[in-house]
Design a protein around this motif. Structure first.
Motif, PDB file in Angstrom:
ATOM      1  N   GLU A 121       0.852  -1.194   0.000  1.00  0.00           N
ATOM      2  CA  GLU A 121       0.000   0.000   0.000  1.00  0.00           C
ATOM      3  C   GLU A 121       0.882   1.235   0.000  1.00  0.00           C
ATOM      4  N   PHE A 122       0.672   2.128  -0.974  1.00  0.00           N
ATOM      5  CA  PHE A 122       1.331   3.427  -1.027  1.00  0.00           C
ATOM      6  C   PHE A 122       2.857   3.336  -0.912  1.00  0.00           C
ATOM      7  N   GLY A 123       3.448   2.347  -1.566  1.00  0.00           N
ATOM      8  CA  GLY A 123       4.904   2.221  -1.580  1.00  0.00           C
ATOM      9  C   GLY A 123       5.506   1.509  -0.378  1.00  0.00           C
ATOM     10  N   TYR A 124       4.666   0.967   0.475  1.00  0.00           N
ATOM     11  CA  TYR A 124       5.137   0.207   1.627  1.00  0.00           C
ATOM     12  C   TYR A 124       4.605  -1.223   1.540  1.00  0.00           C
ATOM     13  N   PHE A 125       5.406  -2.160   2.020  1.00  0.00           N
ATOM     14  CA  PHE A 125       4.999  -3.559   2.055  1.00  0.00           C
ATOM     15  C   PHE A 125       4.789  -3.952   3.507  1.00  0.00           C
TER      16      PHE A 125
END
Length: 185
Positions: A121-125
């Protein structure tokens, strides 16, 4: 005289002082004869070299993932190198134990035994995994080399807090687990 003129006048290509570079590159090797390691009541590692006491030193491994017993850098809290230990085997058992404990703490990296979830989500795992230290939930920033190969099948994962996790062998993951991990590589 500007930097270029200085380098031409001195014959140096980089404009710097080559003697200064040689001095900066010089390594001070520590031995049991000149370096005495102790632990404080607050569990900090100290080293005495001659008459100089260095409080709260840290150990950095040159090869943390392949051999953490050789070429250990002893550093101050300001990350200045005090000296280098060629091999822990050169030191008495008590010092070896202190230094090994510091290395274990600094390079603590639980092994991931089962990947339960990896969600982006939004560049985070967002990970959920069973590890050798129990169930862990952690967040990894996408990109920037936070998931990298240590060798052909061993994967190092660094979360947003700097914690390290290792998948020792990608081949041991199920197809479902591999697909979840693959999106991070």
């Amino acid at each position: 005289m500007n930097n270029h003129e200085t380098s031409v006048a001195t014959g140096s290509r980089d404009g710097g002082d080559s003697a200064g570079l040689a001095e900066a590159a010089r390594i001070r090797y520590l031995s049991p004869a000149d370096a005495i390691f102790t632990r404080t009541k607050g569990h900090m590692l100290n080293v005495r070299i001659g008459d100089v006491e260095y409080p709260g030193v840290y150990i950095h491994c040159s090869f943390p993932h392949t051999n953490n017993r050789i070429y250990l850098s002893v550093r101050t809290v300001d990350n200045e190198e005090i000296g280098m230990i060629r091999s822990l085997d050169d030191f008495p058992a008590e010092s070896q134990q202190l230094l090994e404990e510091e290395v274990r703490l600094r390079y603590f990296a639980p092994e991931i035994t089962k990947v339960l979830l990896v969600k982006e989500e939004f560049g985070y795992f967002y990970w959920e995994a069973e590890t050798t230290s129990g169930l862990c939930r952690f967040t990894v920033r996408g990109g920037a080399g936070n998931v990298k190969f240590m060798n052909a099948s061993r994967l190092l994962i660094v979360d947003v807090d700097g914690n390290r996790f290792v998948i020792p062998c990608l081949d041991r993951l199920s197809d479902k687990e591999y697909k979840m991990v693959e999106v991070c590589m």
